[in-house]
Design a protein around this motif. Sequence first.
Motif, PDB file in Angstrom:
ATOM      1  N   SER A 149       0.843  -1.199   0.000  1.00  0.00           N
ATOM      2  CA  SER A 149       0.000   0.000   0.000  1.00  0.00           C
ATOM      3  C   SER A 149       0.874   1.243   0.000  1.00  0.00           C
ATOM      4  CB  SER A 149      -0.914   0.010   1.228  1.00  0.00           C
ATOM      5  OG  SER A 149      -0.167   0.280   2.407  1.00  0.00           O
ATOM      6  N   GLY A 150       0.255   2.378  -0.289  1.00  0.00           N
ATOM      7  CA  GLY A 150       0.992   3.632  -0.240  1.00  0.00           C
ATOM      8  C   GLY A 150       1.485   3.946   1.152  1.00  0.00           C
TER       9      GLY A 150
ATOM     10  N   VAL B 252      -2.321  11.377   6.113  1.00  0.00           N
ATOM     11  CA  VAL B 252      -3.032  11.631   4.856  1.00  0.00           C
ATOM     12  C   VAL B 252      -3.141  10.344   4.047  1.00  0.00           C
ATOM     13  CG1 VAL B 252      -2.951  12.864   2.665  1.00  0.00           C
ATOM     14  CG2 VAL B 252      -2.425  14.068   4.797  1.00  0.00           C
ATOM     15  N   TYR B 253      -2.060   9.584   3.951  1.00  0.00           N
ATOM     16  CA  TYR B 253      -2.089   8.318   3.211  1.00  0.00           C
ATOM     17  C   TYR B 253      -3.116   7.369   3.837  1.00  0.00           C
ATOM     18  CZ  TYR B 253       2.087   9.172   0.332  1.00  0.00           C
ATOM     19  OH  TYR B 253       2.976   9.655  -0.601  1.00  0.00           O
TER      20      TYR B 253
ATOM     21  N   THR C  96      -5.706  -3.625  -2.997  1.00  0.00           N
ATOM     22  CA  THR C  96      -6.551  -3.097  -4.061  1.00  0.00           C
ATOM     23  C   THR C  96      -7.089  -1.719  -3.697  1.00  0.00           C
ATOM     24  OG1 THR C  96      -8.492  -4.194  -3.143  1.00  0.00           O
ATOM     25  CG2 THR C  96      -7.232  -5.394  -4.799  1.00  0.00           C
ATOM     26  N   GLY C  97      -7.598  -1.033  -4.696  1.00  0.00           N
ATOM     27  CA  GLY C  97      -8.180   0.287  -4.521  1.00  0.00           C
ATOM     28  C   GLY C  97      -8.046   1.084  -5.803  1.00  0.00           C
TER      29      GLY C  97
ATOM     30  N   GLU D  58      -6.382   5.916   1.835  1.00  0.00           N
ATOM     31  CA  GLU D  58      -6.503   4.485   1.558  1.00  0.00           C
ATOM     32  C   GLU D  58      -7.663   3.854   2.311  1.00  0.00           C
ATOM     33  OE1 GLU D  58      -2.155   3.527  -0.200  1.00  0.00           O
ATOM     34  OE2 GLU D  58      -2.440   2.962   1.901  1.00  0.00           O
ATOM     35  N   GLN D  59      -8.018   4.397   3.450  1.00  0.00           N
ATOM     36  CA  GLN D  59      -9.230   3.930   4.125  1.00  0.00           C
ATOM     37  C   GLN D  59     -10.478   4.286   3.325  1.00  0.00           C
ATOM     38  OE1 GLN D  59      -8.979   5.602   8.071  1.00  0.00           O
ATOM     39  NE2 GLN D  59      -7.285   4.263   8.665  1.00  0.00           N
ATOM     40  N   ALA D  60     -10.364   5.325   2.490  1.00  0.00           N
ATOM     41  CA  ALA D  60     -11.486   5.723   1.638  1.00  0.00           C
ATOM     42  C   ALA D  60     -11.488   4.987   0.303  1.00  0.00           C
ATOM     43  CB  ALA D  60     -11.443   7.235   1.400  1.00  0.00           C
TER      44      ALA D  60
END
Length: 365
Positions: free
Chosen positions: A188-189, A239-240, A223-224, A244-246
């Motif tokens: 993930s980012g 912020v990341y 994924t995302g 990513e939660q969104a």
Amino acid sequence: MLDELLQVAGDRPAAAHATGLPVVGCVGADVPVEVLTAAGFLPLRLAGDPDAPSDAGDLILGRGVDPVARSVLTCLLDGGYGPLAALVVSRDCEASLRLFYAVRELHRTGDGAALPPVHLVDVLHLPHRSTTAYVLAKVRELRAQVARWSGHDVADDALAAAVAAHDRVRTLLGRVATLRRVRPARLSGMQALAVVAATTALPPDRAAELLDGLLAQPLPDVTGTRVFLTGSSHDHPGVYAALEQAGLLVVGEDHDWGDLLHHRRVDPPPDPALLELAIAERYQHNGPTAARASMRQRAAHTAAAARACGAEALPAYARIRDDAPRWDFPAQRAATGLPAVLLEHQPYGRVDLDAMGALRAEVAA
């Protein structure tokens, strides 16, 4: 190995001091860390803390300065980074320069007794031979200052070894970056941001060992909606995490706590006499950051990087008191051709997700 890197990222000052090496705090990505490593110091890049009050930094710098610099100064004054042998500040942006002047003035007035000795590295990024000569002089000034701090000269062979070690870390970070560019992503980012941050608190040989282990480790799919994040730098994962939660997966970025920290190596020439010059050229041409590069440079870099990441959208994040990203955004949006949104005047470490609704709808359409 990923878990260990994430643990280091969670408390980088503690990890740095646990090495037993004398720690030098570094502000900005323009500090030639190879010189510090060659002298036996551990360069620790200093980050702020958006979740902690910054009253002391606010009082000294004023609230018109980027909150990251105010937070870093507060942590310095509070001893939050632990004992530092010295502090090296790069002129990567106006806020960092203001921070340097503040620390120097506190020393002059006698109010900075608890602060480490400080040195400024003024790296310029213009594409001129005269600029190279200027930056080379600044690298040599740092080398001389570091020798005074350590009590011994920075040997040529030690500097060459340090360059090789840091270049290896940069190469491995480039390979790690591909883990979130593949489909499906393997990192993930937020994880990638933490991995990069961890390497700025470890000796380069140890960082390389952990990165090698990460690259050999099986990782689950992530994924995302794939986004390329441009704008202000991020020394904190807030912020990341929110993005990513969104449902937005940050597959790349163009700030110097992410891909810009490692995308250029020194690659020393065969002639050892030219090693300092190679270091100077690496830092002169590193970037392009929002604070130091032209809009054209930023747009071209962002477009190429976003394509390489397979990004589907371009959120531009502009932190409060950091106005440079706002000027870049129109050219970046045009150059990428991606659905894009400008998030202006964002609080340090946080993001207004309501403004992302239209972007997510445009990508879904």
